[in-house]
Design a protein around this motif. Structure first.
Motif, short mmCIF file in Angstrom:
data_model
loop_
_atom_site.label_atom_id
_atom_site.label_comp_id
_atom_site.label_asym_id
_atom_site.label_seq_id
_atom_site.Cartn_x
_atom_site.Cartn_y
_atom_site.Cartn_z
N THR A 41 7.80 5.39 39.08
CA THR A 41 6.43 4.99 39.39
C THR A 41 6.22 4.95 40.89
O THR A 41 5.22 5.49 41.41
CB THR A 41 6.13 3.60 38.78
OG1 THR A 41 6.51 3.63 37.40
CG2 THR A 41 4.66 3.24 38.90
N SER A 66 1.44 10.70 28.14
CA SER A 66 2.55 10.35 29.02
C SER A 66 2.54 8.85 29.26
O SER A 66 1.63 8.16 28.82
CB SER A 66 2.43 11.10 30.35
OG SER A 66 3.62 10.98 31.09
N PHE A 67 3.53 8.38 29.98
CA PHE A 67 3.60 6.96 30.24
C PHE A 67 2.57 6.57 31.30
O PHE A 67 2.43 7.28 32.31
CB PHE A 67 5.03 6.60 30.69
CG PHE A 67 5.29 5.13 30.62
CD1 PHE A 67 5.41 4.50 29.39
CD2 PHE A 67 5.38 4.38 31.78
CE1 PHE A 67 5.63 3.14 29.32
CE2 PHE A 67 5.60 3.01 31.71
CZ PHE A 67 5.72 2.39 30.48
N ASP A 118 6.02 15.22 37.03
CA ASP A 118 6.59 13.98 36.51
C ASP A 118 7.80 14.38 35.68
O ASP A 118 7.70 14.72 34.50
CB ASP A 118 5.56 13.22 35.66
CG ASP A 118 6.12 11.88 35.17
OD1 ASP A 118 7.35 11.70 35.20
OD2 ASP A 118 5.32 11.01 34.76
N ALA A 175 10.36 12.47 35.09
CA ALA A 175 11.05 11.19 34.83
C ALA A 175 12.19 11.34 33.83
O ALA A 175 13.23 10.70 33.98
CB ALA A 175 10.04 10.15 34.34
N CYS A 176 11.99 12.20 32.82
CA CYS A 176 12.96 12.32 31.74
C CYS A 176 13.74 13.62 31.83
O CYS A 176 14.36 14.04 30.85
CB CYS A 176 12.24 12.28 30.39
SG CYS A 176 11.17 10.87 30.19
N SER A 227 13.13 9.36 37.02
CA SER A 227 13.34 7.94 36.71
C SER A 227 14.79 7.70 36.32
O SER A 227 15.39 8.51 35.61
CB SER A 227 12.44 7.51 35.54
OG SER A 227 12.77 6.18 35.16
N HIS A 262 15.48 4.60 34.89
CA HIS A 262 15.32 3.44 34.00
C HIS A 262 16.34 3.59 32.86
O HIS A 262 16.72 4.72 32.52
CB HIS A 262 13.86 3.47 33.47
CG HIS A 262 13.53 2.39 32.51
ND1 HIS A 262 13.78 2.48 31.15
CD2 HIS A 262 12.96 1.18 32.70
CE1 HIS A 262 13.39 1.37 30.56
NE2 HIS A 262 12.88 0.57 31.47
N GLU A 313 17.11 0.07 37.34
CA GLU A 313 15.79 0.58 37.70
C GLU A 313 16.05 1.54 38.85
O GLU A 313 16.97 1.33 39.63
CB GLU A 313 14.84 -0.52 38.17
CG GLU A 313 14.49 -1.58 37.13
CD GLU A 313 13.43 -1.14 36.13
OE1 GLU A 313 12.94 0.01 36.24
OE2 GLU A 313 13.10 -1.94 35.24
C1 LIG Z 1 9.73 6.35 32.24
C2 LIG Z 1 8.65 7.18 32.73
C3 LIG Z 1 7.92 6.85 33.87
C4 LIG Z 1 8.16 5.58 34.62
O1 LIG Z 1 9.46 5.49 35.13
P1 LIG Z 1 9.93 4.16 35.88
O2 LIG Z 1 11.21 4.57 36.56
O3 LIG Z 1 10.15 3.13 34.84
O4 LIG Z 1 8.88 3.78 36.84
C5 LIG Z 1 6.94 7.71 34.32
N1 LIG Z 1 6.67 8.84 33.65
C6 LIG Z 1 7.33 9.19 32.54
C7 LIG Z 1 7.00 10.47 31.84
C8 LIG Z 1 8.34 8.37 32.03
O5 LIG Z 1 8.96 8.72 30.91
#
Ligand SMILES: *Cc1c(COP(=O)(O)O)cnc(C)c1O
Length: 372
Positions: free
Chosen positions: A56, A80-81, A152, A154-155, A176, A178, A187
């Motif tokens: 984030t 998406s998140f 993005d 993140a994954c 990310s 997480h 984190e």
């Molecule tokens: C998990 C996730 C986020 C947020 O990630 P954080 O590290 O928790 O801030 C943003 N975008 C997507 C697609 C995610 O899966």
């Protein structure tokens, strides 16, 4: 209970490095963070990786460093998140939600094209659950309209498509760490980019906007943030980055076993396999036919010891974004995906019998009372 995911990390593999860091007395950003950043940059095939406190803050850092703010619009994957749209809102810009392709989870380039205005400054496509989005097509769209492409990812650490690593396109990528993701630092996050100017500004803004000047102390040249990763976090991340290929191979193998076992089961679709490229399988997400009561199914599975959940969110449908003029259902494919997607457990080194339990319980529930 079979959980959805578990970190692929043990204390023993980090014990020595962790002890050395703690005993050194240097706990904030230092040599371990630099080492972690170098590993990420190398993996993604770009010159710069900038570690942050989360994906984030990574997303916010890119937008802020690119000068995006009030009066601007940013196109963003709706399914998406909500961290992604929140990062846009935090800059003062307006999130413009883009639907996913029908029956799939990735951003629809046609819907994106239709929503470009004179105010549009950037496009933020997600690699849904680590399935690589068509970055080539989106970069072409970005070039046509002069948009910064912020992936993005993140994954998606370790994912690739058309020879481009997720997060490695022109523009920037955000990761990310997480605990729900492929590798975790508790984190944490990172931005990757090949843009030297953007990278320098992100490093400055990550740490209060201060830089060394002629006098003792810092000179503050920007109103920055504190988005720094700690050495302790970097040690955890490094241990998993060194094993990333094995982590990915393991998740891909489990995903393939799910696919085999679920092939031909009525009422479900496995869209991740429709997308070319090397997915990471951060989550194994299936899409259920409309006749299936997803929430009833989740309860049924939980009672049988299998934890599942929705895939992710149709951001436009949430009250936090209603003031931008959206009603739930305005983006129909994303709205359907929020209601009919189901994340199955995908654990490190998942035992064959656990996969069998999940698929057996799922098929049983689908045959039982989980219809509308
Ligand atoms: C998990 C996730 C986020 C947020 O990630 P954080 O590290 O928790 O801030 C943003 N975008 C997507 C697609 C995610 O899966």
């Amino acid at each position: 209970m079979i959980p959805i995911i578990r970190p692929d990390l043990t204390f023993d593999e980090v014990a020595d490095e962790l002890k050395a860091v703690i005993d050194s007395g240097w706990l904030t950003t230092g040599p371990k963070v630099v080492e972690f950043e170098m590993m990420i940059a190398e993996r993604v095939g770009v010159r710069h990786a900038i570690a942050t406190t989360s994906a984030t803050t990574a997303l916010h850092l890119v937008l802020a460093a690119a000068g995006i703010g009030a009066g601007d619009e940013v196109l963003v994957s709706d399914f998406s998140f909500p961290a992604s749209a929140n990062a846009i809102v935090q800059t003062g810009a307006v999130p413009v939600f883009v639907d996913c392709r029908p029956g799939a989870f990735d951003l629809d380039p046609e819907d994106a094209s239709a929503k470009v205005t004179a105010r549009t400054k950037a496009i933020m496509p997600v690699h849904p659950f680590g399935m690589p989005a068509d970055i080539k097509a989106l970069v072409a769209l970005g070039e046509k309209h002069g948009l910064l492409v912020v992936e993005d990812a993140a994954c998606a650490i370790g994912g690739a498509r058309d020879g481009i690593a997720c997060g490695g396109g022109p523009g920037a990528g955000c990761f990310s760490f997480h605990p729900r993701k492929l590798i975790t630092t508790g984190e944490g996050g990172a931005v990757t980019t090949d843009d030297d100017t953007l990278a320098a500004r992100m490093r400055l803004l990550r740490s209060h906007g201060g830089q060394t000047g002629p006098a003792v102390g810092l000179e503050f040249v920007e109103n920055g943030y504190n988005y720094r990763m700690s050495e302790v976090q970097a040690v955890l991340g490094l241990a998993q980055m060194r094993r990333l290929d094995a982590i990915l191979a393991d998740r891909r193998a489990t995903a393939a076993r799910y696919r085999e076992r679920l092939a031909g089961v009525n009422g479900i679709a496995m869209p991740q396999f429709d997308i070319p490229g090397e997915g990471t399988f951060q989550s194994f997400v299936i899409l259920l036919d409309d006749g299936i009561d997803r929430d009833g199914l989740v309860k049924h599975l939980r009672a049988d010891g299998v934890e599942t959940t929705l895939g992710t969110y149709a951001q436009h449908a949430h009250p936090a974004f209603a003031r931008f003029g959206y009603q739930p259902g305005d983006l129909p494919h994303s709205w359907r995906a929020q209601r009919q997607s189901l994340t199955l457990p995908l654990l490190p080194r998942m035992a064959e019998e656990q996969i069998e339990i999940v698929t057996h319980v799922l098929v049983g529930a689908l045959n039982a009372d989980c219809h509308r």
